[in-house]
Design a protein around this motif. Structure first.
Motif, PDB file in Angstrom:
ATOM      1  N   TRP A  62       0.809  -1.216   0.000  1.00 39.09           N
ATOM      2  CA  TRP A  62       0.000   0.000   0.000  1.00 39.09           C
ATOM      3  C   TRP A  62       0.845   1.269   0.000  1.00 39.09           C
ATOM      4  N   VAL A  65       0.391   3.220  -3.077  1.00 36.14           N
ATOM      5  CA  VAL A  65      -0.946   3.835  -3.086  1.00 36.14           C
ATOM      6  C   VAL A  65      -0.893   5.172  -2.353  1.00 36.14           C
ATOM      7  N   THR A 553     -10.302   1.947  -6.097  1.00 30.86           N
ATOM      8  CA  THR A 553     -10.167   1.519  -4.701  1.00 30.86           C
ATOM      9  C   THR A 553     -10.593   0.067  -4.538  1.00 30.86           C
ATOM     10  N   LEU A 556      -7.879  -2.142  -5.808  1.00 28.95           N
ATOM     11  CA  LEU A 556      -6.739  -2.203  -4.882  1.00 28.95           C
ATOM     12  C   LEU A 556      -7.016  -3.178  -3.740  1.00 28.95           C
TER      13      LEU A 556
END
Length: 694
Positions: A62, A65, A553, A556
């Protein structure tokens, strides 16, 4: 044993008997007890899943991200941050993460903030690094500069010039680079030329949220675009060409020479496609062939990316390892696998530079280098962690790539495929192998077919939201096109391309190109048949940023998490799809130069008045989900216009006027609700006026 505390299930029974004491008597107290027990069980389950994700080190995935959120925050801001702001915030967050290192949750949040501020700073540095003057108005004059790149096309050619002079402009306002389209005069990269050209500022988006060429041109150092108006003169340069220009020119000359050889040996559009697969030069591919490849859903094969890079690196890896294995001393004493990995890293890097170093190519190179580096470190090569590292490197080098379809679609597809591969490896599978050669061959063919089907479905599903967002198109038969064409590409076309590239310096490449061309013809034939099916290209209305962010999202969550927590991504994914299915359609589009207007007609479709360019009109129609072409007679109703302007009415009855004559602007201001003109209007207007100054 009086006074002994209840254990296990006895504790639950004791809690049930105590329900009247916990809350209200009767059913209400029992409901509260069960709700409390369910909540506690849910917290325990969540804690176990979070702990499992931590043990698997999934949270590292992450970091890119968070880094990307920082980049997005930079481009969403309405002004530049202070020079010291992002680095100061980054240092503060990093210090907080170090100070909180014994508190895992707090440290992880601080580290995420550090990554976010790092992305913000990277975008700021990138902007300052490429900042250069941009042309502010249309000019016609002589332009001189070094030819950095030449893209041959079927009808013309496109040059990128490192500018040395544009006489009307001062040195301080001189664009760093210009892109000029001109005829077929022979020009080679590295030459210093002068020509007369019409230059204009790079155009901005044709609609809000649409493709912004001006932004991409800014980050490529292109400050103007235009077209040549005369013959090219080769003139002495005022100063020696910079080293980077000479290097780029040499690479571009080599690419063009190989492109010409491949295209000439194979011939036709098969030769144009084959050349693009090797050198990345796509200018010889006709627009008809481009449409066919898009309709079949296989246009991605002409972009130098993962498949090309893996085959190039794999060929070098295999050749070096096989050659060294023939030497007994080397086979016994040297780490052949690691030596071959280093050679493959060098070969892949050279191929990336040679093929033009586009975003998709650089992403593929970085991913390949990380996988080969994992071999050197005795780690698994293909993993989500390696993809996360590749994303961090790409975003750190080119933060603006985050906003483009190439980054989003390529990383989305690879993330989905890796997530599926990791899930598939985790399943319990029988290891029995059927005896006999024929059963093994049949099993291998079955697995290969199933693998191609599954990977096509997964990659298509992962990239579809981004493709529809950026291009407003969807190819429902892409699965069929990939299933039929990719076996030719993977098994024949690309191996022949690798062989041809290796034999090219020796002059022994003709046979390889012939084989490549023979296998490219079926690919084009399949593409034509699939594209000819009804509805092979669907135009979908443009949807907003909220929809794509929610769908992203969801993707992900589904790919970066490895436990049941991944299914949390279904909620934002479903909401995003719902928003995309019901987009807000604009009733009016106005050309950025005031050359025309698109107005919602009584029929519900857009009608275009004025004289906007076909490209702009096509962008408006696609954004509205309209499959008509700009030259369709129904797009521009002749009855709405005369020699001086046009008037159209919205379904609500309000009038929109477009005028190109000062004599009619005052009249339109009195009878219309909105007046658009490409002129500068200094008089009063009772209507809402959009002119050249507005």
């Amino acid at each position: 044993m009086e006074g002994k505390q209840p254990q296990g299930h006895d504790r639950v029974r004791a809690g049930a008997r105590a329900a009247p004491w916990i809350g209200a008597p009767g059913r209400q107290g029992s409901w509260r007890l069960h709700a409390g027990l369910a909540a506690e069980a849910g917290r325990d389950a969540l804690g176990r899943l979070v702990g499992l994700e931590t043990d698997r080190r999934s949270w590292f995935n992450w970091l890119p991200v968070a880094f990307g959120l920082g980049i997005g925050a930079y481009f969403a801001a309405d002004r530049e941050p202070l020079a010291w702001g992002p680095p100061a915030a980054l240092l503060a967050a990093a210090a907080a993460a170090w100070a909180l290192r014994r508190r895992p949750v707090a440290a992880a949040l601080a580290l995420a903030l550090a990554a976010l501020f790092g992305g913000l700073w990277a975008a700021q540095l990138r902007t300052e690094r490429v900042r250069a003057p941009t042309l502010e108005r249309v000019i016609i004059g002589e332009v001189s500069g070094f030819v950095e790149a030449v893209d041959e096309r079927s009808a013309d050619q496109r040059l990128v010039l490192l500018v040395t002079g544009v006489p009307p402009l001062e040195r301080a306002t001189l664009p760093q680079r210009v892109r000029v389209t001109l005829g077929k005069d022979r020009v080679d990269a590295g030459e210093h030329i002068r020509l007369r050209a019409r230059l204009m500022p790079p155009p901005e988006a044709a609609r809000p949220g649409g493709y912004d060429f001006a932004r991409d041109a800014f980050f490529r150092g292109i400050g103007a675009i235009g077209s040549g108006l005369g013959r090219i003169e080769r003139v002495p340069a005022p100063e020696p060409a910079p080293l980077v220009v000479r290097a780029n020119a040499a690479i571009d000359q080599a690419r063009n020479a190989m492109t010409e050889r491949i295209a000439a040996l194979i011939g036709g559009q098969a030769g144009a496609v084959a050349a693009a697969l090797v050198t990345g030069k796509r200018g010889l591919i006709s627009e008809e062939t481009n449409d066919v490849l898009r309709g079949a859903g296989i246009y991605h094969i002409v972009s130098i990316s993962g498949l090309h890079m893996v085959l190039a690196a794999g060929a070098v890896f295999w050749l070096v390892r096989a050659a060294l294995a023939l030497v007994p001393a080397a086979a016994l004493l040297w780490p052949l696998k690691k030596i071959a990995a280093v050679a493959a890293m060098v070969g892949a890097s050279f191929y990336c530079i040679f093929s033009g170093s586009e975003v998709a190519t650089e992403r593929s190179l970085i991913m390949t280098l990380i996988m080969l580096g994992a071999i050197l470190a005795d780690r698994p090569a293909l993993s989500m962690r390696n993809l996360a590292l590749a994303a961090l490197v790409v975003l750190a080098l080119e933060p603006d790539a985050l906003l483009g379809p190439s980054f989003q679609m390529s990383f989305g597809a690879v993330a989905a495929l890796i997530a599926f591969a990791e899930w598939d490896r985790g399943r319990a599978r029988a290891n029995a192998v059927e005896p006999g050669l024929l059963p093994r061959l049949l099993r291998g063919a079955r697995l290969a077919t199933l693998g191609l089907l599954v990977t096509s479905i997964i990659a298509g599903a992962a990239t579809a939201p981004f493709g529809a967002f950026h291009f407003q198109t969807y190819n429902p038969y892409g699965l069929i096109g990939n299933m039929l064409a990719l076996p030719f590409v993977s098994l024949v076309v690309m191996p022949a391309a690798v062989a041809g590239a290796l034999l090219y310096p020796l002059g022994l490449d003709a046979l390889a190109w012939w084989v490549m061309g023979a296998a490219t013809e079926p690919v084009l034939a399949v593409s034509r048949h699939v594209a000819a099916l009804g509805g092979s290209t669907k135009v979908v209305p443009a949807y907003g940023l909220a929809a794509i962010l929610l769908m992203g999202t969801g993707l992900l969550f589904l790919t970066l998490l490895s436990t049941s927590l991944r299914w949390l991504g279904l909620a934002p994914l479903a909401i995003g799809i719902g928003l995309a299915a019901r987009p807000d359609r604009a009733d009016i589009f106005i050309d950025r130069e005031g050359a025309g207007v698109a107005v919602r007609a009584a029929s519900g479709s857009l009608a275009v008045i004025g004289r906007p360019g076909n490209f702009v009109t096509a962008q408006w129609l696609k954004a509205d989900g309209d499959e008509r072409r700009p030259d369709d007679a129904s797009v521009k109703p002749a009855s709405a216009c005369d020699g001086l302007g046009c008037v159209m009415r919205l379904p609500s009855g309000r009038a929109v006027a477009w005028s190109r004559d000062p004599a009619t602007i005052a009249e339109d201001c009195g009878r219309a609700d909105l007046v658009v003109t490409p002129l500068r209007w200094r008089g009063a207007c009772a209507a809402l006026l959009v002119d050249r100054v507005t």
